[in-house]
Design a protein around this motif. Structure first.
Motif, PDB file in Angstrom:
ATOM      1  N   PHE A   1       0.867  -1.182   0.000  1.00 21.13           N
ATOM      2  CA  PHE A   1       0.000   0.000   0.000  1.00 21.13           C
ATOM      3  C   PHE A   1       0.898   1.225   0.000  1.00 21.13           C
ATOM      4  O   PHE A   1       2.121   1.125   0.129  1.00 21.13           O
ATOM      5  N   HIS A   2       0.278   2.392  -0.168  1.00 24.27           N
ATOM      6  CA  HIS A   2       1.030   3.644  -0.258  1.00 24.27           C
ATOM      7  C   HIS A   2       0.361   4.684   0.621  1.00 24.27           C
ATOM      8  O   HIS A   2      -0.609   4.385   1.337  1.00 24.27           O
ATOM      9  N   ALA A   3       0.868   5.879   0.580  1.00 25.52           N
ATOM     10  CA  ALA A   3       0.413   6.930   1.505  1.00 25.52           C
ATOM     11  C   ALA A   3      -1.076   7.236   1.372  1.00 25.52           C
ATOM     12  O   ALA A   3      -1.726   7.635   2.346  1.00 25.52           O
ATOM     13  N   ALA A   4      -1.633   7.051   0.166  1.00 27.54           N
ATOM     14  CA  ALA A   4      -3.046   7.388  -0.055  1.00 27.54           C
ATOM     15  C   ALA A   4      -3.991   6.203   0.174  1.00 27.54           C
ATOM     16  O   ALA A   4      -5.208   6.347   0.058  1.00 27.54           O
ATOM     17  N   THR A   5      -3.455   5.039   0.515  1.00 25.68           N
ATOM     18  CA  THR A   5      -4.301   3.855   0.735  1.00 25.68           C
ATOM     19  C   THR A   5      -5.185   4.066   1.959  1.00 25.68           C
ATOM     20  O   THR A   5      -4.686   4.481   3.017  1.00 25.68           O
ATOM     21  N   PRO A   6      -6.484   3.801   1.845  1.00 20.30           N
ATOM     22  CA  PRO A   6      -7.366   3.949   3.008  1.00 20.30           C
ATOM     23  C   PRO A   6      -6.881   3.101   4.188  1.00 20.30           C
ATOM     24  O   PRO A   6      -6.348   2.003   3.992  1.00 20.30           O
ATOM     25  N   TYR A   7      -7.079   3.608   5.392  1.00 23.10           N
ATOM     26  CA  TYR A   7      -6.581   2.909   6.576  1.00 23.10           C
ATOM     27  C   TYR A   7      -7.193   1.516   6.712  1.00 23.10           C
ATOM     28  O   TYR A   7      -6.506   0.576   7.150  1.00 23.10           O
ATOM     29  N   THR A   8      -8.453   1.367   6.353  1.00 25.01           N
ATOM     30  CA  THR A   8      -9.077   0.053   6.507  1.00 25.01           C
ATOM     31  C   THR A   8      -8.385  -1.000   5.645  1.00 25.01           C
ATOM     32  O   THR A   8      -8.204  -2.142   6.077  1.00 25.01           O
ATOM     33  N   GLU A   9      -7.962  -0.606   4.445  1.00 26.97           N
ATOM     34  CA  GLU A   9      -7.242  -1.541   3.582  1.00 26.97           C
ATOM     35  C   GLU A   9      -5.844  -1.818   4.142  1.00 26.97           C
ATOM     36  O   GLU A   9      -5.337  -2.943   4.061  1.00 26.97           O
ATOM     37  N   ARG A  10      -5.231  -0.801   4.736  1.00 25.74           N
ATOM     38  CA  ARG A  10      -3.932  -1.017   5.392  1.00 25.74           C
ATOM     39  C   ARG A  10      -4.077  -2.042   6.514  1.00 25.74           C
ATOM     40  O   ARG A  10      -3.256  -2.953   6.659  1.00 25.74           O
ATOM     41  N   TYR A  11      -5.129  -1.857   7.331  1.00 24.50           N
ATOM     42  CA  TYR A  11      -5.344  -2.771   8.444  1.00 24.50           C
ATOM     43  C   TYR A  11      -5.509  -4.208   7.939  1.00 24.50           C
ATOM     44  O   TYR A  11      -5.019  -5.152   8.569  1.00 24.50           O
ATOM     45  N   LEU A  12      -6.196  -4.376   6.805  1.00 22.91           N
ATOM     46  CA  LEU A  12      -6.396  -5.711   6.240  1.00 22.91           C
ATOM     47  C   LEU A  12      -5.060  -6.346   5.872  1.00 22.91           C
ATOM     48  O   LEU A  12      -4.790  -7.501   6.218  1.00 22.91           O
ATOM     49  N   ARG A  13      -4.202  -5.597   5.149  1.00 19.13           N
ATOM     50  CA  ARG A  13      -2.911  -6.145   4.724  1.00 19.13           C
ATOM     51  C   ARG A  13      -2.010  -6.433   5.942  1.00 19.13           C
ATOM     52  O   ARG A  13      -1.302  -7.443   5.966  1.00 19.13           O
TER      53      ARG A  13
END
Length: 322
Positions: free
Chosen positions: A126-138
């Motif tokens: 993911f990158h700086a603009a990735t939504p936090y929910t998707e970050r949490y998933l990864r």
């Protein structure tokens, strides 16, 4: 000097006895008619849960914290909003029972969050603009050794969508990203570990309790073919995330986090009962399922309150004394 020590010891014993007696009185207050009258008055004038809040504060002064007693309290009473996140962290094992260690453990959690996030950024998951929910998933996938290869990344599957729905709801409840991630991760892990085998049986439980409460409505649901098509995944796998507004949802999650998945059944039953007139007027199962999947957001607090009453009616009330 020994006399002073005896006096001090006696005073401590008396204070401890009074505190314990007060705590027990609070947790046995459901059987006290005078307390019920007093609570009704408190609620009427806007001071709902005054005694419950005092009781929880006594429990939170214990060191180490008694997790079983905190679970019992959470099963019996709504958690005050000012203590909810802290109690969730203890019940989910994010913080240990020993209060002296909380600050240090919180630092470790923050460092682990940062390390995992930076690793995934470096690997360009993911990158700086990735939504936090998707970050949490990864991050959750990496820590559970379920992270797919970048070349194999696809749209989230159903299990991922369940995680994301819970993550979106938790994000509305918790402001701090570190706390939010750990609460989502530990909530999902605990739920799957504790209740994974029970979830497939919850629709049958719903049918049973609905037959007890309103057999006519159940017969209508069966006749229209909608009973087997109800949004069970939304209700039972996502724990009503995306269905109930967060103000109501967190009261349901109090019960789930403290050890009950059966509360989900009674919330579903109460939703059906609350919209009985509307549902009885629908004959197409698609219309019924669409309505329930996108139900109105008003009156949900009343629905949850009635659902908790139903849950206590059929499942009893935990009675462990403080």
């Amino acid at each position: 000097m020994s006399g002073d020590w005896s006096v001090g010891k006696s005073a401590d014993v008396t204070a401890a006895y009074n505190t314990t007696r007060h705590s027990r009185a609070i947790l046995n207050m459901a059987e006290d008619p005078q307390r019920n009258f007093r609570s009704a008055y408190y609620e009427k004038v806007g001071f709902r849960g005054v005694e419950e809040k005092k009781s929880l504060e006594i429990l939170l002064k214990d060191n180490p914290l008694d997790v079983e007693k905190l679970s019992t309290f959470s099963q019996r009473f709504p958690l005050p909003s000012m203590y909810r996140i802290h109690v969730w962290k203890v019940l989910l094992g994010i913080l240990p029972p020993h209060s002296d260690s909380h600050h240090l453990v919180a630092q470790y959690r923050q460092e682990q969050y940062r390390d995992v996030r930076e690793a995934l950024l470096a690997m360009r998951f993911f990158h700086a603009a990735t939504p936090y929910t998707e970050r949490y998933l990864r991050m959750h996938q990496l820590e559970n050794q379920q992270l797919p290869r970048r070349s194999e990344l696809t749209q989230p599957g159903e299990e991922d969508e369940d995680f994301l729905a819970i993550a979106r709801a938790m994000e509305e409840i918790v402001d701090d990203p570190v706390d939010c991630y750990w609460l989502i991760r530990c909530f999902v892990n605990q739920f799957n570990h504790k209740f994974g085998d029970s979830i497939p049986h919850l629709p049958k439980s719903l049918e049973h309790f609905l037959s007890q409460e309103d057999s006519r409505l159940l017969a209508h649901m069966k006749a229209t073919g909608s009973l087997v098509m109800l949004p069970y995944s939304l209700w039972f796998r996502r724990c009503f995330a995306g269905c109930l507004p967060e103000s109501s949802l967190q009261r349901v999650w109090d019960k789930v986090i403290s050890g009950s998945c059966k509360i989900l059944v009674f919330v579903a039953v109460e939703i059906l009962l609350s919209y009985k007139i509307m549902l009885m007027g629908m004959s197409r199962p698609e219309a019924i399922v669409n309505f329930l999947s996108n139900m109105p957001q008003e009156n949900t607090d009343a629905i949850v309150t009635k659902a908790i009453d139903l849950w206590h009616k059929y499942c009893g009330t935990p009675m462990h004394a403080v």
